[in-house]
Scaffold this active site. Sequence first.
Site, PDB file in Angstrom:
ATOM      1  N   ARG A 165       0.852  -1.185   0.000  1.00 19.47           N
ATOM      2  CA  ARG A 165       0.000   0.000   0.000  1.00 19.47           C
ATOM      3  C   ARG A 165       0.893   1.243   0.000  1.00 19.47           C
ATOM      4  O   ARG A 165       2.008   1.220   0.526  1.00 19.47           O
ATOM      5  CB  ARG A 165      -0.885   0.014   1.250  1.00 19.47           C
ATOM      6  CG  ARG A 165      -1.923   1.121   1.219  1.00 19.47           C
ATOM      7  CD  ARG A 165      -2.698   1.265   2.529  1.00 19.47           C
ATOM      8  NE  ARG A 165      -3.629   2.382   2.425  1.00 19.47           N
ATOM      9  CZ  ARG A 165      -4.264   2.939   3.444  1.00 19.47           C
ATOM     10  NH1 ARG A 165      -4.069   2.478   4.667  1.00 19.47           N
ATOM     11  NH2 ARG A 165      -5.084   3.953   3.264  1.00 19.47           N
ATOM     12  N   HIS A 166       0.382   2.326  -0.560  1.00 17.52           N
ATOM     13  CA  HIS A 166       1.124   3.596  -0.542  1.00 17.52           C
ATOM     14  C   HIS A 166       1.328   4.088   0.894  1.00 17.52           C
ATOM     15  O   HIS A 166       0.684   3.617   1.829  1.00 17.52           O
ATOM     16  CB  HIS A 166       0.368   4.649  -1.358  1.00 17.52           C
ATOM     17  CG  HIS A 166      -1.033   4.875  -0.873  1.00 17.52           C
ATOM     18  ND1 HIS A 166      -1.320   5.593   0.271  1.00 17.52           N
ATOM     19  CD2 HIS A 166      -2.227   4.434  -1.341  1.00 17.52           C
ATOM     20  CE1 HIS A 166      -2.626   5.599   0.466  1.00 17.52           C
ATOM     21  NE2 HIS A 166      -3.209   4.899  -0.488  1.00 17.52           N
ATOM     22  N   HIS A 169      -3.190   0.310  -3.421  1.00 21.08           N
ATOM     23  CA  HIS A 169      -4.025   0.852  -2.358  1.00 21.08           C
ATOM     24  C   HIS A 169      -4.263  -0.232  -1.296  1.00 21.08           C
ATOM     25  O   HIS A 169      -3.836  -1.376  -1.470  1.00 21.08           O
ATOM     26  CB  HIS A 169      -5.330   1.337  -2.977  1.00 21.08           C
ATOM     27  CG  HIS A 169      -5.087   2.255  -4.144  1.00 21.08           C
ATOM     28  ND1 HIS A 169      -5.031   3.626  -4.014  1.00 21.08           N
ATOM     29  CD2 HIS A 169      -4.821   1.997  -5.462  1.00 21.08           C
ATOM     30  CE1 HIS A 169      -4.762   4.174  -5.193  1.00 21.08           C
ATOM     31  NE2 HIS A 169      -4.633   3.206  -6.092  1.00 21.08           N
TER      32      HIS A 169
END
Lengths: 329, 329
Positions: free
Chosen positions: A65-66, A253
Site C-alpha cells: 500500500r502507498h 491501495h
Amino acid sequence: MRRSDRGSPMHDIIVSPKCVASSYGFATLEDTTDVPRTARSATSCTASTPPGTIRNAARRVIVMRHGERLDDLFPGWIEKSCLSGVYRAYDLNMPLVLPQLDRPMAHFDADTVLTEMGTVLAQMVGRGLLINKTLPDVVYTSPALRCVQTASFALKAAGYDDQVKIRVEPALFENTTLYPEGQPKFATPAQLAAADFNVDANYKPIMTADKLWSRPESIEEYGDRLQKTLLQLAENIETTTNPYGPIIMIVGHASTVDLAIGAFREQIRRSSAADLLNIGIFYPFCATAVFDRSITQQWKYCENALPPITYRNFTSKINSRFAFRTSVK
Amino acid sequence: MRRSDRGSPMHDIIVSPKCVASSYGFATLEDTTDVPRTARSATSCTASTPPGTIRNAARRVIVMRHGERLDDLFPGWIEKSCLSGVYRAYDLNMPLVLPQLDRPMAHFDADTVLTEMGTVLAQMVGRGLLINKTLPDVVYTSPALRCVQTASFALKAAGYDDQVKIRVEPALFENTTLYPEGQPKFATPAQLAAADFNVDANYKPIMTADKLWSRPESIEEYGDRLQKTLLQLAENIETTTNPYGPIIMIVGHASTVDLAIGAFREQIRRSSAADLLNIGIFYPFCATAVFDRSITQQWKYCENALPPITYRNFTSKINSRFAFRTSVK
C-alpha cells in the site's frame, strides 16, 4: 556561517548515518525458497538469454500500500496551504515542496501526495527490500501520485531507482466508485518523468485510465479487475539475474493488498463491498504482503519476507488544556 | 550493478530532496518580538563584544521532549535483538546500528535509544528551527542518550551541528524515583564525543549525575530542581549574532516541557505528583514549547514559533485475522 536565512540550502535529512554493517533477522528469498539454485537456473535459462540472467514469470510478488497521504491528515490542505498564493507547508509533516508536476494545484485534490512520514515509511520499506535481498526486477504502480511516489522513494532508499523504471498501470487504480466527481487528473508518464520520477515511458498498460472510466464499475467488478490484473502481471515474462527468478513489486491501495491476498492462493478469495468499505483500517500505510511461487506453481504467502514497521503517536502537539492549567491538582 | 548483497552500502534516506525553495507559514523571532532591532542591539552590546555580536541572557528558550524511544515500542528489545550475539534490528523502525558507544549492551537498558521515527521527528524539528529562523546559540540536554540524540539529530537536520556544541546537564534529568534500580549508566561526554556527538567536553554542569543520586528526591523536589535549573540556564550570559539576543534550546523529557511551561510565566506553576504520573500523554515525543522574554523581562509562551508535526498510525502490519478470512461476508 550561520545558515538561518529563510530558504537557504538544507542538509539532507538522514535516518541513520551508519547503516552499513548490520542487517535484519528476517528471511531472504534464499532462505524461504524450496528450489535449489542450480536446478532453477537450469530449467529457466533459454538460448536467447544472456549468461547469468533468467527469463521467467514472477517467482515472488511484493504488494504494497502507498504511504501516509496528505489529504487524510490535513483536510482542506490545498486552500489552507495556498493562502499566500503559493504552496506553504503549515505542519512539519507536510512536504516543503510538492512534486514539480506541471499541473494546476486543483489536480492535487483528487490525486494527493505523501506526507513526510509517508515518505519515510516508503524509504523504510526500501531499506527492508535491500537488506533482506529482495529488490524487485520490475515495479508496477497505480497511477495515483501517492503510489508512484511510494514506489520511487522505496527504490531510492535502496539505492536502486536508476536500475528499475516504474511502470504506471491504470488497471491497478482503486475502486472508481470512490471518486463520484469522476476521473482524477493523473499525471502522465511524461509529466512524472519531467518531475524526476524514473517511470517507463514505453510501458504499454493493460488498460488506460480513460478506458477505466468508460463505464461504471461495481465493487464486485472492481475486485475482478484487480485480481485479474495482479495475476496477469505475475505471469509476464521478465528478465532477472536472480537465480530464483524475477521479483515484481506492485504498489497500490489498501484494497490492492487485500485483493492480492485473495488472489495469490490456491482458491481465489474475493473481497465483498462490506470488506472494502473500511479497508484502510486493516492494511495500514505501507503495509506489504509477499507471495512466493512454489515448485508446484502454487502461490504461498511469505510472512517474514520483510520486517514490519512499528511506530506510535499521531501529533507532536502538546495538550494545551493540561499544560496551561493554573494550579496544582 | 545490482546492490542486493546483505551489508552493501545503502544510500542515505532522504526525506525531501527539494526542500530549498519553500518555507512554513509560521512566525519567526523577528515577527513575534516586540523590541525593535536597533534598540535591542544598542542596549545589549558591550565594549568587549566583537562587532555584530551580542552578549546577553537568553531572549528565547526552546524546550523540547526527546523523540520516540525504542524501549517503549519494543519491550525486551535488548534480549530479542541480540539472540545471535550481536545486535540485529527486527523491525524497520529499529535503528540498523546503535550509537557506537564503548559500553556494554546492558547499559542501554535504563538509557535507551531513539527509534528511526524518533530520529525523523527530531530532524523535522531541526528543519522547523532552520526555516523559522530560530536556530539556537546554545543547546543543553538531559544526560539521557535519547535526549542527546534528539538534540544532535535536530541540529544536524538544520545543517548546524558543527556550529553548536551540546552541553550535557545532569540537572535536567527526569525524576530519579522513576529509576528504582538506581542511576542509569549514562555515557560520559568523552564517550559521546567518540561516538560522533558534538558535545562540549569543557561544559561544567550545574550538578553531576552522582550528586543527583546522592540522596532520594521527592517529586516536589524534582519539580523544584528542574524549574530552578531551567530558569538558571535562561539567565546565563551567552554570545550571539542574533540582534534579538541569544536563543537557547533545552532537550529533556515530557516533564521538562511541563515544568518549563510552569516556570517561564509570571507566577510559577508547579507540577504535582499526579500531574507527572502520565505526563507523556500530554507532551508527545518531540513536543516543543517556546518562550520569549518581553521588554519587561516577563516570559511569554510563543505558540506559533514552530510548526507542529501531525502524523498517524502505529504499525504497518496488516490485520491478519481479516486478511486471511476464508470467505466473503
